[in-house]
Write a protein that holds these residues in place. Sequence first.
Motif, short mmCIF file in Angstrom:
data_model
loop_
_atom_site.label_atom_id
_atom_site.label_comp_id
_atom_site.label_asym_id
_atom_site.label_seq_id
_atom_site.Cartn_x
_atom_site.Cartn_y
_atom_site.Cartn_z
N ALA A 51 10.35 0.37 -2.24
CA ALA A 51 9.84 2.44 -2.52
C ALA A 51 10.86 2.33 -3.28
N THR B 260 0.76 -2.30 2.99
CA THR B 260 1.44 -3.44 3.46
C THR B 260 1.31 -3.90 4.28
N VAL C 280 4.00 -6.29 0.01
CA VAL C 280 4.20 -5.70 -0.09
C VAL C 280 3.29 -4.60 -1.72
N GLY D 277 5.07 3.73 -2.42
CA GLY D 277 5.11 2.99 -1.34
C GLY D 277 4.49 3.36 -0.57
N SER D 278 3.51 2.27 -0.17
CA SER D 278 2.70 2.62 0.77
C SER D 278 2.41 1.65 2.11
N VAL D 279 2.96 2.06 3.60
CA VAL D 279 2.99 0.84 4.71
C VAL D 279 1.53 0.40 5.14
N THR E 200 2.70 -0.75 -3.53
CA THR E 200 3.84 -0.34 -3.45
C THR E 200 4.76 -0.96 -5.17
N THR F 227 8.89 -2.85 2.80
CA THR F 227 8.47 -1.55 2.67
C THR F 227 9.48 -0.35 1.89
N TYR F 228 10.30 -0.76 2.24
CA TYR F 228 11.23 0.99 2.32
C TYR F 228 12.31 0.21 1.52
N ALA G 94 7.74 -7.05 6.55
CA ALA G 94 6.89 -6.67 4.87
C ALA G 94 7.27 -4.79 4.91
#
Lengths: 502, 329
Positions: free
Chosen positions: B81, B287, B270, B282-284, B275, B77-78, B73
């Motif tokens: 995003a 996630t 995600v 987006g936010s890791v 995100t 996320t990348y 995940a």
Amino acid sequence: MNTSETAVEMRSISKGFNGVNVLNDVDFEVRSGEVHALAGGNGAGKSTLMKILQGVYQTDSGAILVGGRPVQINSIQDAKAVGIGMVFQEFSLVPSLTVAQNIFLGAEPQGRSGLINDKEAVRRAREVFAEMEIVVDPRAQVSALGTAYWQLTEIAKALAQNARVLIMDEPTASLARHETDALFDLVERLKKRGISIIYISHRMDEVYRIADRITILRDGRRLLTESLSDVTPEQIVEGIVGKKIEGQLSYQQRGRDAASAAPILEARGLTSGKRVRDVSFTLHSGEILGLAGLMGSGRTELARVLFGIDPLDSGEILIRGTKAQITNPRRAIAAGLALIPEDRRDQGLVLDHSVRDNLLLPLLDKIARGPLLDAAAGRKLSNSLIQKFAVKVAHPNKPVRLLSGGNQQKVVLAKWLGTEPDVLILDEPTAGVDIGTKSEILAMIRELADTGKAVIVISSEYPELLAVSDRVLVLRDGSITRELGRNEIADEESLQLAVQGV
Amino acid sequence: MNNRTISTIAPEPGGLAAVRGWFGELDWRRYVIYIGFVVVFAFFAVLLRDQGFLSPNNLLNIFRQTATITVIAVGMTYVIACAEIDLSVGSTAGLSSVCTAMALSQWGIIPGILAGLAVGLVVGSVNGALVSLLGIPSFLVTLGMLGIAVGVAQWITASAPQPILNDTFNMIFGSGNFGPVPGLLVWSAVFVAIGAVVLSRTKFGRQVLATGGNRTAADFTGINTKRIKFQVLLISGLVASVAGMLYAGRLESGRFQWGAGDELSAIAAVILGGTSLFGGAGSVVGTLFGALLIGLINNGLILAGLDSSQQQVVRGAIIILAVALARKK
Ligand SMILES: Nc1ncnc2c1ncn2[C@@H]1O[C@H](COP(=O)(O)OP(=O)(O)OP(=O)(O)O)[C@@H](O)[C@H]1O
Ligand SMILES: [Mg+2]
């Protein structure tokens, strides 16, 4: 017809967003059959007031009366039901449908079987266009039509729903000269039929041309409502800006003789597709070069070629005398170019990102410390840009989407001037910008040229073009047809003739 | 030009009014995942007190079971995003586990690891190239790749599990502990930490968000958006291949089924984490909590004695509820 009859009245309307008051006790009244201009600086609250009338926002306090009766407008449907229609700044048409399908979207004529009767829709659309006295094929797909027709379709859509009051928010922003003329003729005809038009525009000449009365908002308050025959343009400008503006819109001979300076950019035989054909010119440092031409004459395309967005089929670009391979915007930026694009919402900004993130996007290298970005340096840099360009923001962390049009444009300008380019290309830099900001932007352009930067300005507004350009290139069908020194252009009229190729 | 007398920047907040202002502006929707996590955790803690929900062992188990999803995940996320999607991550993990196991038994541990990474490199590059150079929507490209990767994995193994007898490998990838801390926990912590810093604090991260937020504007700003799109899909492939090795290490074998369906859990994690499905934000760390919430729910439902069909229904309902609460109005 009695023109003094009130069509719509808004009484002491107040509206705030997150505790910030945007409208304070605003009274606004429109008579039937009048064109009422709504003026004010960027962020004065014009669009917000109209969105309340339109049911997009609900007012915090105050009342709306239609034909003398109080009404509750809680949705766009409610507004339609009481005869208020809007020609949106961002069009609300479905491009893949036909003109007729769009006009009757959600109110499709049905046959006895309950199925949609497309023939009937086409017939009624024809009727509406006939009343408007314009020719549009109702069966054409909207995506195949030009912007001017989109607008006419929007108007037809409102009329088909029996609108008695039409709101037009900067309708001429993307129209060519003759399209604007056609629109104004249409406005005249609608007016004769008793339809009221609320007209929002930053262009003073347009306001004088078609409006009967004007209401000026400043910082969310109503400043005045007057008949246009009773106010001078100077009074209006002063009302909008809050102070006198002098001389910014007239050409100022600048000290240096730019043409004798070293050429900084040279275009030789640039050709790209059908819109840029064999274009050659030289740009000197300290010079402001205007590009004039009709819509579709290739001005924007030339800017895109120079900035490496569109590929060159042939020709070459020289920067300071050496050939530059500008095949993409990165190379253009490296060569010292910057482009303020035509469409700030689509090309200039990431609307959902904060003002700060937008400002820093081309400047990330400047705030990098090793592999990481230095947040403190980023804050400092963005705050200084906001200060320098007098961008009016509630907080730099707020999405740029929430700024008014003029302030969005300032963010785009600030973002690019932060890169300290040598050559600045501005495509319609003052579209949707209020008159105070416009004069600031023009002053800024002059200031930049005075510090030795070279500037290319594209503008459909001749007064503005003439106010800053030291030299004007006239484009037609992708080629340069005339090159005029500023002193060879007597007035707006003669520039317009040159553009039309007379 | 800036002689206008407007205050251009709101003063930095201070004092009591600032505190109120701060809370007033606090958009709770952004924190739904954290609130949801705490609520669900508290709910299970009370309800399943007697089933040992709060025992250290069970809590570590939750981490262990969600580790691979978390890792996948982070890469996802990348991708999301950046306004793309990668449906091939699960089967990439499966293929990676198989290739690692086969290369490992032939040539040893280092070639085994390299073979796993090579799977991610190839899958990610092919996805990236097709999306960024040919402009095919990532949904279609990676949907195709989902089938291809799992098909290849099944084919080269003739559907047979590939046992891994190398204890060092199994120790490092999943079964072992680093001191008292389970190795899988360390793996996910490392991926989350790096992923979070790169997304929010580097030029690359900013460019990913800008490309996802408005590709045209990013292009006009001189960002090589084609390269960014390529890179996020490459990262996603590589990260998925590492997740495949974590499966291989934990389950001491390579098998084409490993990771099957993980793409959906990863996407859910995600989106739960805040995100935007449409890119640009987006936010890791979000996630991570999204993945943990899913793990928490799985674990709690098992302890509560629901059978797997019931688990699926409840899990689906909770995910829809959380996303509905977190959506922008
Ligand atoms: N949804 C919103 N949330 C928060 N603030 C808003 C919102 N919509 C508008 N504003 C703020 O309200 C003020 C008035 O905006 P509005 O769009 O009405 O200005 P305007 O007069 O139409 O300006 P322009 O000439 O630039 O179009 C601005 O300061 C703007 O930032
Ligand atoms: Mg407006």
